[in-house]
Write an enzyme that holds these catalytic residues in place. Structure first.
Site, PDB file in Angstrom:
ATOM      1  N   GLU A   7     -13.170  31.606 -14.416  1.00  0.00           N
ATOM      2  CA  GLU A   7     -11.921  31.464 -14.331  1.00  0.00           C
ATOM      3  C   GLU A   7     -11.289  32.372 -15.482  1.00  0.00           C
ATOM      4  O   GLU A   7     -11.334  32.642 -16.717  1.00  0.00           O
ATOM      5  CB  GLU A   7     -11.850  30.028 -15.035  1.00  0.00           C
ATOM      6  CG  GLU A   7     -12.350  28.867 -14.301  1.00  0.00           C
ATOM      7  CD  GLU A   7     -12.392  27.500 -15.092  1.00  0.00           C
ATOM      8  OE1 GLU A   7     -12.351  26.538 -14.344  1.00  0.00           O
ATOM      9  OE2 GLU A   7     -12.392  27.433 -16.290  1.00  0.00           O
ATOM     10  N   HIS A  21     -13.677  22.490 -24.429  1.00  0.00           N
ATOM     11  CA  HIS A  21     -12.365  21.917 -24.369  1.00  0.00           C
ATOM     12  C   HIS A  21     -12.338  20.649 -25.286  1.00  0.00           C
ATOM     13  O   HIS A  21     -11.647  20.406 -26.025  1.00  0.00           O
ATOM     14  CB  HIS A  21     -11.981  21.666 -22.937  1.00  0.00           C
ATOM     15  CG  HIS A  21     -11.234  22.932 -22.439  1.00  0.00           C
ATOM     16  ND1 HIS A  21     -10.087  23.328 -23.015  1.00  0.00           N
ATOM     17  CD2 HIS A  21     -11.488  23.446 -21.362  1.00  0.00           C
ATOM     18  CE1 HIS A  21      -9.295  24.472 -22.014  1.00  0.00           C
ATOM     19  NE2 HIS A  21     -10.385  24.480 -21.086  1.00  0.00           N
ATOM     20  N   ASP A  52      -7.054  27.451 -22.304  1.00  0.00           N
ATOM     21  CA  ASP A  52      -6.767  27.989 -21.011  1.00  0.00           C
ATOM     22  C   ASP A  52      -5.091  28.666 -21.127  1.00  0.00           C
ATOM     23  O   ASP A  52      -4.545  27.992 -21.615  1.00  0.00           O
ATOM     24  CB  ASP A  52      -6.494  26.709 -19.860  1.00  0.00           C
ATOM     25  CG  ASP A  52      -7.737  26.283 -19.569  1.00  0.00           C
ATOM     26  OD1 ASP A  52      -8.930  26.814 -19.742  1.00  0.00           O
ATOM     27  OD2 ASP A  52      -7.995  25.377 -18.998  1.00  0.00           O
ATOM     28  N   HIS A  70      -9.559  30.997 -18.805  1.00  0.00           N
ATOM     29  CA  HIS A  70     -10.632  30.261 -19.530  1.00  0.00           C
ATOM     30  C   HIS A  70     -10.965  31.080 -20.725  1.00  0.00           C
ATOM     31  O   HIS A  70     -11.830  31.692 -20.486  1.00  0.00           O
ATOM     32  CB  HIS A  70     -11.216  29.272 -18.670  1.00  0.00           C
ATOM     33  CG  HIS A  70     -12.368  28.418 -19.577  1.00  0.00           C
ATOM     34  ND1 HIS A  70     -12.092  26.954 -19.603  1.00  0.00           N
ATOM     35  CD2 HIS A  70     -13.111  28.582 -20.713  1.00  0.00           C
ATOM     36  CE1 HIS A  70     -12.940  26.761 -20.512  1.00  0.00           C
ATOM     37  NE2 HIS A  70     -13.516  27.618 -21.255  1.00  0.00           N
TER      38      HIS A  70
END
Length: 254
Positions: A223, A158, A165, A226
Site C-alpha cells: 500500500e 493503526h 494512511d 500506508h
C-alpha cells in the site's frame, strides 16, 4: 524343565522389555507435558491486549507520551477520512466522525514531515490514522486477506495509533498529486515497489515515500499510502471511539 541358561535369558529379556515400556511411557508423558507447556507459553506470548477508555487513561497518566494527539493540530494538515464516508472499499460509513489521531511521538514525527513538505509546496492529506479495534474486526470479516487488512488476532499499527494512511496535495489548491492508484486499492499497482510508466506519478510516489522515511516512517509494501512509525514498541491495541477521544481529559495537542 528349562535350563539355567534359558531362565537367565528369559529374565534378561523380560527386564529389557519392562525397561523399554517404562522408557516409552516416560517419554510419552514428557512429550505431552512439553507440548502443553509450549502451547501455554505460545498462547501467553500471542495473547492480544485491547485497551478501552479506562485502561487507556491509566496508561497515559503514567506516561503522557502514550497519549493520542488530534492531528488537526498540525499546521495546514488536510483531512479526508474515508471511513467516515461511504467512499471506501466497504461502501459503508465505518466511523461516525471524520477525525484523525496518533500517539504523541508519531504525531510529532508527522508534524516534522509536514513542515518539510510545506517548504516544497505540498501538504499531507490524511485518509486514516488511529483506527478503533472494532473497525479492524469489521474489515477482516469483509476481506479476510491479511495482505490488506490486519488479523483481529494481532491487531494493527493503526489500532495502536502508530500508522497513518496519507497522500500529498498541492498546499495552495489542495489538489491531490497523481499517485499509482486510488486509496485502498487492492491492485498490485498499489504496491510500493510496483513499476510505474508515467514519470510524474513515479516522482510523486517516490517523493512521498522518501519524505516520510526521513522522519521514521516505513511504507507498507502492498500500500503506497500506508506508513508505519517504526519506533512503536509497547503500545497496546486500543478500542476507543472517536467521540470519547473528544473529551477534554483525553484530547492532546502538539
Amino acid at each position: 524343565m528349562y535350563k539355567k541358561s534359558e531362565i537367565r535369558f528369559n529374565l534378561f529379556y523380560n527386564r529389557i522389555f519392562i525397561c523399554t515400556q517404562m522408557f516409552i511411557k516416560s517419554f510419552f508423558i514428557h512429550f505431552i507435558f512439553l507440548t502443553f507447556l509450549s502451547f501455554s507459553i505460545h498462547s501467553e506470548e500471542t495473547k492480544l491486549i485491547v485497551f478501552e477508555k479506562k485502561a487507556y487513561q491509566e496508561s497515559i497518566a503514567k506516561d503522557p507520551n502514550r497519549g493520542l494527539v488530534n492531528l488537526e493540530s498540525i499546521p495546514n494538515i488536510v483531512l479526508e477520512i474515508r471511513y467516515a464516508t461511504v467512499n471506501n472499499f466497504t461502501g459503508k460509513k465505518i466511523y461516525t466522525t471524520g477525525k484523525a489521531y496518533a500517539r504523541k511521538r508519531v504525531a510529532e514525527a508527522l508534524r516534522k514531515a509536514q513542515m518539510e513538505f510545506l517548504k516544497q509546496g505540498y501538504a499531507i492529506q490524511i485518509y486514516d490514522a488511529y483506527r478503533p479495534y472494532h473497525a479492524t474486526v469489521t474489515f477482516y470479516e469483509l476481506i479476510k486477506d491479511t495482505r490488506y487488512v490486519a488479523s483481529p488476532k494481532t491487531g494493527s499499527r493503526h489500532n495502536r495509533g502508530c500508522a497513518i494512511d496519507l497522500t500529498l496535495v498541492d498546499s495552495k489548491t489542495k489538489q491531490e498529486l497523481l499517485m499509482p492508484t486510488e486509496y485502498d486499492s487492492f491492485e498490485k499497482a498499489a504496491w510500493a515497489n510496483s513499476p510505474i510508466s508515467d514519470p510524474v506519478t513515479k516522482q510523486n510516489r517516490d517523493k512521498l515515500i522518501a519524505g516520510m522515511s526521513r522522519f521514521g516512517f516505513r511504507v507498507n509494501k502492498t500500500e503506497w499510502w500506508h506508513f508505519d512509525f517504526l519506533d512503536c514498541a509497547g503500545y497496546e491495541v486500543l478500542d476507543i471511539p472517536f467521540e470519547e477521544l473528544e473529551d477534554d481529559a483525553l484530547r492532546k495537542q502538539i
